[in-house]
Design a protein around this motif. Structure first.
Motif, PDB file in Angstrom:
ATOM      1  N   ASP A  65       0.663  -0.658  -1.355  1.00 28.27           N
ATOM      2  CA  ASP A  65       1.949  -0.992  -1.966  1.00 28.27           C
ATOM      3  C   ASP A  65       2.883   0.214  -2.027  1.00 28.27           C
ATOM      4  O   ASP A  65       2.443   1.369  -2.093  1.00 28.27           O
ATOM      5  CB  ASP A  65       1.737  -1.517  -3.389  1.00 28.27           C
ATOM      6  N   ARG A 109       4.170  -3.277   5.367  1.00 29.48           N
ATOM      7  CA  ARG A 109       4.590  -2.253   4.410  1.00 29.48           C
ATOM      8  C   ARG A 109       5.775  -1.462   4.970  1.00 29.48           C
ATOM      9  O   ARG A 109       6.699  -1.090   4.234  1.00 29.48           O
ATOM     10  CB  ARG A 109       3.429  -1.306   4.117  1.00 29.48           C
ATOM     11  N   HIS A 173       0.375  -9.974   3.078  1.00 34.77           N
ATOM     12  CA  HIS A 173       1.102  -9.156   2.103  1.00 34.77           C
ATOM     13  C   HIS A 173       1.222  -9.881   0.766  1.00 34.77           C
ATOM     14  O   HIS A 173       1.192 -11.108   0.703  1.00 34.77           O
ATOM     15  CB  HIS A 173       2.502  -8.819   2.636  1.00 34.77           C
TER      16      HIS A 173
END
Length: 408
Positions: A65, A109, A173
């Protein structure tokens, strides 16, 4: 015939050991299959101010994250693992790529990093697992992807690359970009509403030669090895490498540059690019002249920027700049500062004879609406350049009517 390694575009691919589900080799394989030379960049080794390895394009990989402190929000209770060193490295790389016009392919990401670097935020946790989040496979060991559709927005880079209005993609995700959290200046080029929440699946920087972020994983074999999914996988890497190959030639040839601020003034321009040749005037449609960054040491006031504004226009000078002065021009515009002041953009301008040409220009990275008016000295430089270049009298009159802060 395969491209010799010496001619392959050098593609910097971020690498981190923080997520065992991410395989750096998958990214490298896709880059090499598209005729690029993959170069690993170990984010753990980066220290602020380090010089990045020479490269022609950047791939930001998937992983842990993004720290919500990067966009000024408290952490969600379901926030995953954070790796500050990775944020530090990838944010610096992304800023440099966006500012310098270097091709960027940002994956999962990486897309989220691209959005936050550009001034956006993130939805920190998708409550519904389906269809976005990965899940443990039937064997209890492997991690399987979710799958869903993506609606491709027409007229975008993603649309031109994929040549389709609908994609089928994998998904792994739990953080996401939504329309409300999309960075100003970026465009949503892929969307999905599957799962109950409208999620942005692809973003791009419209004035950048190639800056595309996708939320899915085009590098994984489940996408890359399936011919029916090529548009959302191999086609992305092929288009990215094409942009990187085109970028390799840029420093070797003269280029057109559209100057709309103090660089309209020949004396100022010669200080930066002494061998640049004035071609004439040109008009940038659907943009407005703005003053959205302050020069405290040189001009003592706001300095020029171009902002999208339908129906407006910005006039400026069209210069032909020799390749050896490209770096000096970038440096003058603050591309190498931390953070960068301006970024390279590619714009299409129209000459008085009606010719439409694509050229380099520069745009403020982080426009500040609180920027003060330009100084009297900067305004005079604008007017001097505008009159010398021969801009339309009505436009020159508009410049003359602008307020200034009175500083000489």
């Amino acid at each position: 015939m395969p491209m010799p390694d010496v001619l392959r575009p050098r593609i910097l691919i971020t690498r981190s050991e923080d997520d065992p589900g991410e395989r750096w080799q998958d990214y490298a394989d896709r880059v090499r299959a598209a005729s690029g030379e993959p170069i690993p960049f170990d984010v753990a080794l980066y220290r602020r101010g380090d010089v990045f390895p020479a490269h022609d394009g950047l791939v930001l990989t998937g992983g842990v994250d993004v720290d919500p402190a990067r966009y000024g929000e408290p952490p969600h209770e379901r926030l995953g693992r954070l790796v500050p060193a990775r944020d530090e490295a990838e944010f610096a790389l992304t800023r440099a790529a966006l500012a310098g016009g270097r091709p960027l392919l940002a994956i999962c990401r990486g897309m989220q990093v691209m959005n936050v670097v550009s001034g956006g935020t993130l939805h920190q946790h998708l409550e519904e697992r389906e269809p976005h989040r990965s899940r443990r496979g039937a064997d209890g060991v492997t991690i399987d992807s979710g799958w869903h559709g993506v609606e491709v927005i027409g007229g975008t880079l993603l649309s031109r690359v994929t040549k389709t209005a609908h994609l089928r993609v994998n998904s792994r995700h739990h953080q996401a970009v939504t329309r409300a959290r999309l960075a100003p200046g970026l465009v949503a080029s892929g969307m999905t509403s599957e799962g109950g929440l409208e999620v942005v699946e692809a973003i791009e920087a419209p004035h950048h030669p190639f800056a595309l972020g996708v939320q899915w994983h085009p590098e994984r074999s489940e996408m890359a090895a399936t011919p029916a999914l090529h548009a959302g996988s191999g086609a992305l890497f092929e288009a990215f490498l094409h942009a990187c190959t085109a970028g390799q030639a840029t420093p070797e040839t003269p280029f057109l540059y559209f100057g709309y601020g103090s660089s309209m003034d020949a004396d100022r321009m010669r200080q930066t690019a002494p061998h640049a040749r004035l071609i004439g005037s040109a008009r940038l449609a659907d943009h407005a002249l703005a003053f959205s960054i302050e020069s405290k040491n040189t001009w003592h006031g706001g300095v020029a920027d171009i902002l999208p504004s339908p129906g407006d226009e910005v006039w400026g000078a069209l210069w032909l700049v020799p390749p050896e002065e490209s770096h000096a021009l970038d440096e003058h515009e603050g591309l190498f500062r931390e953070p960068p002041a301006y970024r390279r953009v590619t714009v299409e301008v129209t000459t008085p004879s009606g010719d439409r040409v694509r050229c380099r220009s520069y745009q403020v990275v982080m426009p500040d609406p609180r920027t003060p008016p330009p100084s009297k000295a900067f305004k005079e430089a604008l007017l001097r350049g505008a009159r010398t270049v021969g801009l339309p009298p009505a436009y020159v009159a508009r410049l003359a009517a602008m307020p200034d802060n009175g500083r000489a």
